[in-house]
Design a protein around this motif. Sequence first.
Motif, PDB file in Angstrom:
ATOM      1  N   GLY A  70     -44.069   6.480  68.098  1.00 16.22           N
ATOM      2  CA  GLY A  70     -43.370   5.241  67.755  1.00 16.22           C
ATOM      3  C   GLY A  70     -42.838   5.266  66.334  1.00 16.22           C
ATOM      4  N   LEU A  71     -43.665   5.719  65.401  1.00 13.12           N
ATOM      5  CA  LEU A  71     -43.217   5.813  64.012  1.00 13.12           C
ATOM      6  C   LEU A  71     -42.145   6.878  63.836  1.00 13.12           C
ATOM      7  CD1 LEU A  71     -46.621   5.358  62.141  1.00 13.12           C
ATOM      8  CD2 LEU A  71     -44.738   3.725  62.337  1.00 13.12           C
ATOM      9  N   SER A  72     -42.254   7.969  64.567  1.00 11.71           N
ATOM     10  CA  SER A  72     -41.222   9.012  64.500  1.00 11.71           C
ATOM     11  C   SER A  72     -39.887   8.481  65.003  1.00 11.71           C
ATOM     12  CB  SER A  72     -41.640  10.234  65.335  1.00 11.71           C
ATOM     13  OG  SER A  72     -42.792  10.821  64.803  1.00 11.71           O
ATOM     14  N   LEU A  73     -39.928   7.705  66.074  1.00 12.91           N
ATOM     15  CA  LEU A  73     -38.703   7.121  66.615  1.00 12.91           C
ATOM     16  C   LEU A  73     -38.107   6.122  65.628  1.00 12.91           C
ATOM     17  CD1 LEU A  73     -36.813   6.982  69.057  1.00 12.91           C
ATOM     18  CD2 LEU A  73     -38.259   5.165  69.953  1.00 12.91           C
ATOM     19  N   ALA A  74     -38.943   5.308  65.002  1.00 17.75           N
ATOM     20  CA  ALA A  74     -38.452   4.342  64.016  1.00 17.75           C
ATOM     21  C   ALA A  74     -37.831   5.059  62.818  1.00 17.75           C
ATOM     22  CB  ALA A  74     -39.590   3.432  63.567  1.00 17.75           C
ATOM     23  N   LEU A  75     -38.466   6.132  62.370  1.00 14.74           N
ATOM     24  CA  LEU A  75     -37.923   6.897  61.248  1.00 14.74           C
ATOM     25  C   LEU A  75     -36.596   7.543  61.628  1.00 14.74           C
ATOM     26  CD1 LEU A  75     -38.231   8.004  58.381  1.00 14.74           C
ATOM     27  CD2 LEU A  75     -39.465   9.942  59.371  1.00 14.74           C
ATOM     28  N   ALA A  76     -36.517   8.093  62.831  1.00 14.62           N
ATOM     29  CA  ALA A  76     -35.270   8.705  63.285  1.00 14.62           C
ATOM     30  C   ALA A  76     -34.152   7.664  63.356  1.00 14.62           C
ATOM     31  CB  ALA A  76     -35.469   9.370  64.643  1.00 14.62           C
ATOM     32  N   ALA A  77     -34.460   6.460  63.829  1.00 18.69           N
ATOM     33  CA  ALA A  77     -33.455   5.395  63.898  1.00 18.69           C
ATOM     34  C   ALA A  77     -33.004   4.993  62.498  1.00 18.69           C
ATOM     35  CB  ALA A  77     -34.018   4.189  64.641  1.00 18.69           C
ATOM     36  N   PHE A  78     -33.937   4.918  61.563  1.00 22.04           N
ATOM     37  CA  PHE A  78     -33.597   4.570  60.186  1.00 22.04           C
ATOM     38  C   PHE A  78     -32.699   5.641  59.565  1.00 22.04           C
ATOM     39  CE2 PHE A  78     -34.582   4.972  55.634  1.00 22.04           C
ATOM     40  CZ  PHE A  78     -34.120   3.747  55.205  1.00 22.04           C
ATOM     41  N   VAL A  79     -33.058   6.909  59.741  1.00 21.75           N
ATOM     42  CA  VAL A  79     -32.246   8.003  59.194  1.00 21.75           C
ATOM     43  C   VAL A  79     -30.869   8.017  59.832  1.00 21.75           C
ATOM     44  CG1 VAL A  79     -32.055  10.526  59.060  1.00 21.75           C
ATOM     45  CG2 VAL A  79     -34.225   9.415  58.525  1.00 21.75           C
ATOM     46  N   TRP A  80     -30.802   7.802  61.134  1.00 18.68           N
ATOM     47  CA  TRP A  80     -29.513   7.774  61.845  1.00 18.68           C
ATOM     48  C   TRP A  80     -28.627   6.653  61.290  1.00 18.68           C
ATOM     49  CZ3 TRP A  80     -26.463  10.650  64.602  1.00 18.68           C
ATOM     50  CH2 TRP A  80     -25.451  10.073  65.345  1.00 18.68           C
ATOM     51  N   ALA A  81     -29.216   5.489  61.074  1.00 18.39           N
ATOM     52  CA  ALA A  81     -28.454   4.359  60.532  1.00 18.39           C
ATOM     53  C   ALA A  81     -27.966   4.667  59.121  1.00 18.39           C
ATOM     54  CB  ALA A  81     -29.309   3.095  60.537  1.00 18.39           C
ATOM     55  N   ARG A  82     -28.819   5.261  58.306  1.00 13.86           N
ATOM     56  CA  ARG A  82     -28.430   5.596  56.931  1.00 13.86           C
ATOM     57  C   ARG A  82     -27.326   6.649  56.922  1.00 13.86           C
ATOM     58  NH1 ARG A  82     -28.781   2.271  53.374  1.00 13.86           N
ATOM     59  NH2 ARG A  82     -28.883   3.890  51.779  1.00 13.86           N
ATOM     60  N   LEU A  83     -27.382   7.609  57.835  1.00 12.04           N
ATOM     61  CA  LEU A  83     -26.342   8.629  57.904  1.00 12.04           C
ATOM     62  C   LEU A  83     -25.000   8.039  58.326  1.00 12.04           C
ATOM     63  CD1 LEU A  83     -28.250  11.656  59.479  1.00 12.04           C
ATOM     64  CD2 LEU A  83     -27.441  11.434  57.126  1.00 12.04           C
ATOM     65  N   ARG A  84     -25.047   6.997  59.119  1.00 12.97           N
ATOM     66  CA  ARG A  84     -23.818   6.326  59.551  1.00 12.97           C
ATOM     67  C   ARG A  84     -23.329   5.325  58.508  1.00 12.97           C
ATOM     68  NH1 ARG A  84     -24.771   3.628  64.832  1.00 12.97           N
ATOM     69  NH2 ARG A  84     -22.574   3.166  64.653  1.00 12.97           N
ATOM     70  N   GLY A  85     -24.106   5.114  57.456  1.00 10.64           N
ATOM     71  CA  GLY A  85     -23.699   4.219  56.387  1.00 10.64           C
ATOM     72  C   GLY A  85     -24.056   2.772  56.618  1.00 10.64           C
ATOM     73  N   VAL A  86     -24.976   2.501  57.523  1.00 12.06           N
ATOM     74  CA  VAL A  86     -25.398   1.137  57.823  1.00 12.06           C
ATOM     75  C   VAL A  86     -26.705   0.876  57.086  1.00 12.06           C
ATOM     76  CG1 VAL A  86     -26.052  -0.438  59.684  1.00 12.06           C
ATOM     77  CG2 VAL A  86     -24.327   1.312  60.090  1.00 12.06           C
ATOM     78  N   SER A  87     -26.845  -0.278  56.480  1.00 13.17           N
ATOM     79  CA  SER A  87     -28.087  -0.595  55.777  1.00 13.17           C
ATOM     80  C   SER A  87     -29.188  -0.885  56.802  1.00 13.17           C
ATOM     81  CB  SER A  87     -27.911  -1.801  54.883  1.00 13.17           C
ATOM     82  OG  SER A  87     -27.751  -2.976  55.658  1.00 13.17           O
ATOM     83  N   ALA A  88     -30.415  -0.796  56.346  1.00 16.66           N
ATOM     84  CA  ALA A  88     -31.554  -1.030  57.238  1.00 16.66           C
ATOM     85  C   ALA A  88     -31.550  -2.454  57.780  1.00 16.66           C
ATOM     86  CB  ALA A  88     -32.871  -0.736  56.507  1.00 16.66           C
ATOM     87  N   GLY A  89     -31.210  -3.417  56.958  1.00 17.16           N
ATOM     88  CA  GLY A  89     -31.164  -4.810  57.389  1.00 17.16           C
ATOM     89  C   GLY A  89     -30.072  -5.080  58.415  1.00 17.16           C
ATOM     90  N   ALA A  90     -28.929  -4.448  58.223  1.00 12.00           N
ATOM     91  CA  ALA A  90     -27.802  -4.659  59.152  1.00 12.00           C
ATOM     92  C   ALA A  90     -28.020  -3.952  60.474  1.00 12.00           C
ATOM     93  CB  ALA A  90     -26.503  -4.167  58.504  1.00 12.00           C
ATOM     94  N   SER A  91     -28.814  -2.883  60.475  1.00 11.55           N
ATOM     95  CA  SER A  91     -29.001  -2.136  61.721  1.00 11.55           C
ATOM     96  C   SER A  91     -30.012  -2.806  62.643  1.00 11.55           C
ATOM     97  CB  SER A  91     -29.456  -0.701  61.430  1.00 11.55           C
ATOM     98  OG  SER A  91     -30.725  -0.717  60.813  1.00 11.55           O
ATOM     99  N   GLY A  92     -30.763  -3.763  62.127  1.00 10.16           N
ATOM    100  CA  GLY A  92     -31.645  -4.543  62.966  1.00 10.16           C
ATOM    101  C   GLY A  92     -32.978  -3.929  63.043  1.00 10.16           C
TER     102      GLY A  92
END
Length: 135
Positions: free
Chosen positions: A113-135
């Motif tokens: 679960g934590l690995s998936l959350a980290l991967a989603a956070f990294v993916w969002a950051r790579l796309r240029g979306v902030s953590a708050g905006a990505s939900g």
Amino acid sequence: MQCHRESRHGDETAALSALTLAQNRIAGRVTERRRTADLPSAAMSIGSVLAVIFGLKAIAQDGLPLSAVLVILAGVGLGVLFARRQLPPDDPLIDLRLFGKPAFSASVATYYGLSLALAAFVWARLRGVSAGASG
């Protein structure tokens, strides 16, 4: 200076003694647990994982083709056969009985679960979306 050399010699002797004792204990354990490689189980495990990954990749690229669904089902079937093959042996490739223990299952679920959350956070950051905006 000579005192320094004697002290170093004592350290080397202690290290050699520790290595000799460790080698004897390790060698005793290795001879007790000698086993043959379970190549069919290894092939089933790898084949199952690769089939599911291949099917998911095909779905991501082409939508939902029937061939991808069939490959995923074949991978899941191979995984089930692998799991059934691993339950009876005394020395399985992967001890699936561990998943029956709540503490082990919870730790594995937390890790993934934590690995998936980290991967989603990294993916969002790579796309240029902030953590708050990505939900």
